[in-house]
Design a protein around this motif. Structure first.
Motif, PDB file in Angstrom:
ATOM      1  N   PRO A   7       0.805  -1.227   0.000  1.00 33.35           N
ATOM      2  CA  PRO A   7       0.000   0.000   0.000  1.00 33.35           C
ATOM      3  C   PRO A   7       0.835   1.273   0.000  1.00 33.35           C
ATOM      4  CG  PRO A   7       0.161  -0.814   2.218  1.00 33.35           C
ATOM      5  CD  PRO A   7       0.985  -1.773   1.360  1.00 33.35           C
ATOM      6  N   PHE A  18      -5.533   4.410  -4.583  1.00 29.89           N
ATOM      7  CA  PHE A  18      -6.630   4.111  -3.650  1.00 29.89           C
ATOM      8  C   PHE A  18      -6.818   5.173  -2.585  1.00 29.89           C
ATOM      9  CE2 PHE A  18      -4.407   2.883   0.241  1.00 29.89           C
ATOM     10  CZ  PHE A  18      -3.111   2.643  -0.221  1.00 29.89           C
ATOM     11  N   TYR A  29      -9.615   7.770   1.582  1.00 26.38           N
ATOM     12  CA  TYR A  29      -9.602   6.517   0.818  1.00 26.38           C
ATOM     13  C   TYR A  29     -10.744   6.498  -0.194  1.00 26.38           C
ATOM     14  CZ  TYR A  29      -6.351   5.177   4.473  1.00 26.38           C
ATOM     15  OH  TYR A  29      -5.286   5.149   5.325  1.00 26.38           O
ATOM     16  N   VAL A  95     -11.459   2.189   9.101  1.00 27.76           N
ATOM     17  CA  VAL A  95     -11.741   3.088   7.991  1.00 27.76           C
ATOM     18  C   VAL A  95     -12.013   2.249   6.741  1.00 27.76           C
ATOM     19  CG1 VAL A  95      -9.288   3.258   7.387  1.00 27.76           C
ATOM     20  CG2 VAL A  95     -10.836   5.093   6.741  1.00 27.76           C
ATOM     21  N   CYS A  97     -11.555   0.984   3.223  1.00 30.71           N
ATOM     22  CA  CYS A  97     -10.396   0.981   2.331  1.00 30.71           C
ATOM     23  C   CYS A  97     -10.599  -0.090   1.268  1.00 30.71           C
ATOM     24  CB  CYS A  97      -9.118   0.708   3.121  1.00 30.71           C
ATOM     25  SG  CYS A  97      -7.658   0.563   2.053  1.00 30.71           S
ATOM     26  N   ILE A  99      -8.638  -1.596  -0.755  1.00 31.06           N
ATOM     27  CA  ILE A  99      -7.649  -2.654  -1.032  1.00 31.06           C
ATOM     28  C   ILE A  99      -7.435  -3.593   0.158  1.00 31.06           C
ATOM     29  CG2 ILE A  99      -6.432  -1.150  -2.675  1.00 31.06           C
ATOM     30  CD1 ILE A  99      -4.105  -1.175  -0.487  1.00 31.06           C
ATOM     31  N   ARG A 100      -8.252  -3.455   1.203  1.00 29.66           N
ATOM     32  CA  ARG A 100      -7.971  -4.189   2.453  1.00 29.66           C
ATOM     33  C   ARG A 100      -7.828  -5.697   2.237  1.00 29.66           C
ATOM     34  NH1 ARG A 100     -11.189  -1.753   5.985  1.00 29.66           N
ATOM     35  NH2 ARG A 100      -9.432  -0.492   6.640  1.00 29.66           N
ATOM     36  N   CYS A 103      -4.300  -6.193   1.201  1.00 27.87           N
ATOM     37  CA  CYS A 103      -3.255  -5.302   1.705  1.00 27.87           C
ATOM     38  C   CYS A 103      -2.219  -6.053   2.538  1.00 27.87           C
ATOM     39  CB  CYS A 103      -3.896  -4.195   2.550  1.00 27.87           C
ATOM     40  SG  CYS A 103      -2.673  -3.107   3.315  1.00 27.87           S
ATOM     41  N   TRP A 105       0.027  -4.813   4.580  1.00 24.32           N
ATOM     42  CA  TRP A 105       0.120  -4.253   5.931  1.00 24.32           C
ATOM     43  C   TRP A 105      -1.026  -4.763   6.807  1.00 24.32           C
ATOM     44  CZ3 TRP A 105       1.459   1.660   5.128  1.00 24.32           C
ATOM     45  CH2 TRP A 105       2.737   1.749   4.543  1.00 24.32           C
ATOM     46  N   TYR A 106      -2.247  -4.794   6.263  1.00 27.02           N
ATOM     47  CA  TYR A 106      -3.383  -5.282   7.035  1.00 27.02           C
ATOM     48  C   TYR A 106      -3.211  -6.760   7.357  1.00 27.02           C
ATOM     49  CZ  TYR A 106      -8.083  -6.540   8.432  1.00 27.02           C
ATOM     50  OH  TYR A 106      -9.158  -7.030   9.131  1.00 27.02           O
ATOM     51  N   ALA A 113      -2.594  -1.551  11.606  1.00 22.64           N
ATOM     52  CA  ALA A 113      -2.024  -0.976  10.389  1.00 22.64           C
ATOM     53  C   ALA A 113      -2.948   0.117   9.847  1.00 22.64           C
ATOM     54  CB  ALA A 113      -1.810  -2.055   9.335  1.00 22.64           C
ATOM     55  N   CYS A 114      -4.232  -0.164   9.836  1.00 22.03           N
ATOM     56  CA  CYS A 114      -5.191   0.814   9.305  1.00 22.03           C
ATOM     57  C   CYS A 114      -5.261   2.060  10.179  1.00 22.03           C
ATOM     58  CB  CYS A 114      -6.566   0.182   9.175  1.00 22.03           C
ATOM     59  SG  CYS A 114      -6.573  -1.299   8.148  1.00 22.03           S
ATOM     60  N   CYS A 117      -2.354   4.392   9.208  1.00 18.35           N
ATOM     61  CA  CYS A 117      -2.065   4.423   7.764  1.00 18.35           C
ATOM     62  C   CYS A 117      -2.334   5.774   7.111  1.00 18.35           C
ATOM     63  CB  CYS A 117      -2.914   3.352   7.099  1.00 18.35           C
ATOM     64  SG  CYS A 117      -2.713   3.183   5.320  1.00 18.35           S
TER      65      CYS A 117
HETATM   66  S1  SF4 Z   1      -3.229  -0.593   6.182  1.00 20.10           S
HETATM   67 FE1  SF4 Z   1      -5.489  -0.609   6.175  1.00 20.10          FE
HETATM   68  S2  SF4 Z   1      -6.116   1.460   5.532  1.00 20.10           S
HETATM   69 FE2  SF4 Z   1      -3.905   1.213   4.997  1.00 20.10          FE
HETATM   70  S3  SF4 Z   1      -3.907   0.523   2.876  1.00 20.10           S
HETATM   71 FE3  SF4 Z   1      -3.881  -1.321   4.157  1.00 20.10          FE
HETATM   72  S4  SF4 Z   1      -6.053  -1.930   4.451  1.00 20.10           S
HETATM   73 FE4  SF4 Z   1      -5.993   0.194   3.678  1.00 20.10          FE
END
Ligand code: SF4
Length: 131
Positions: A7, A18, A29, A95, A97, A99-100, A103, A105-106, A113-114, A117
């Motif tokens: 991301p 995104f 987002y 939130v 998003c 691409i969750r 993702c 990071w998620y 992570a969110c 972010c």
């Molecule tokens: S960490 Fe969460 S808010 Fe950030 S890009 Fe990934 S899913 Fe979306």
């Protein structure tokens, strides 16, 4: 399963836009990601601020091809640094998003992570954290 998405990718043809930075510096987002083309990238690069400092892009995680990859932890080392530095707790409601599902990071840090972010922009904060 399709590969996970980074991301914090660069602006390049085929990347998914995104998020857009608002006037307060936070990311808003998008409901749906926009796949950008060469024309978008060329136009965005003509502005004074790099597109990566104004938008968020996602593309396939490069894993061992990225300097943030940790072979030891088999994951992205950047997201842990961001969560630690920003230190915001995950909210019960995440939130929205687009691409969750994919993702990176998620998948590694979940809602934490969110929660941390929306102030990340590449080449500014992420590079400071990576140092
Ligand atoms: S960490 Fe969460 S808010 Fe950030 S890009 Fe990934 S899913 Fe979306």
């Amino acid at each position: 399963m399709a590969s996970l998405l980074c991301p914090s990718s660069t602006a390049k043809p085929g990347a998914a836009l995104f998020g857009v930075q608002d006037a307060s510096g936070h990311i808003q987002y998008l409901d749906e990601p926009i796949i950008v083309d060469q024309t978008f990238v060329d136009t965005a690069r003509q502005q004074s601020r790099a597109p990566e400092e104004r938008f968020r892009f996602a593309s396939n995680c490069a894993k061992t091809g990225c300097g943030h990859w940790s072979s030891e932890n088999v994951g992205c080392s950047l997201v842990g640094k961001i969560v630690e530095a920003m230190n915001r707790k995950a909210e019960a409601t995440l939130v929205s998003c687009a691409i969750r599902d994919r993702c990176r990071w998620y998948h590694q840090e979940g809602g934490s992570a969110c929660a941390n972010c929306d102030e990340v922009v590449r080449n500014v904060r992420t590079m400071e954290l990576a140092a």
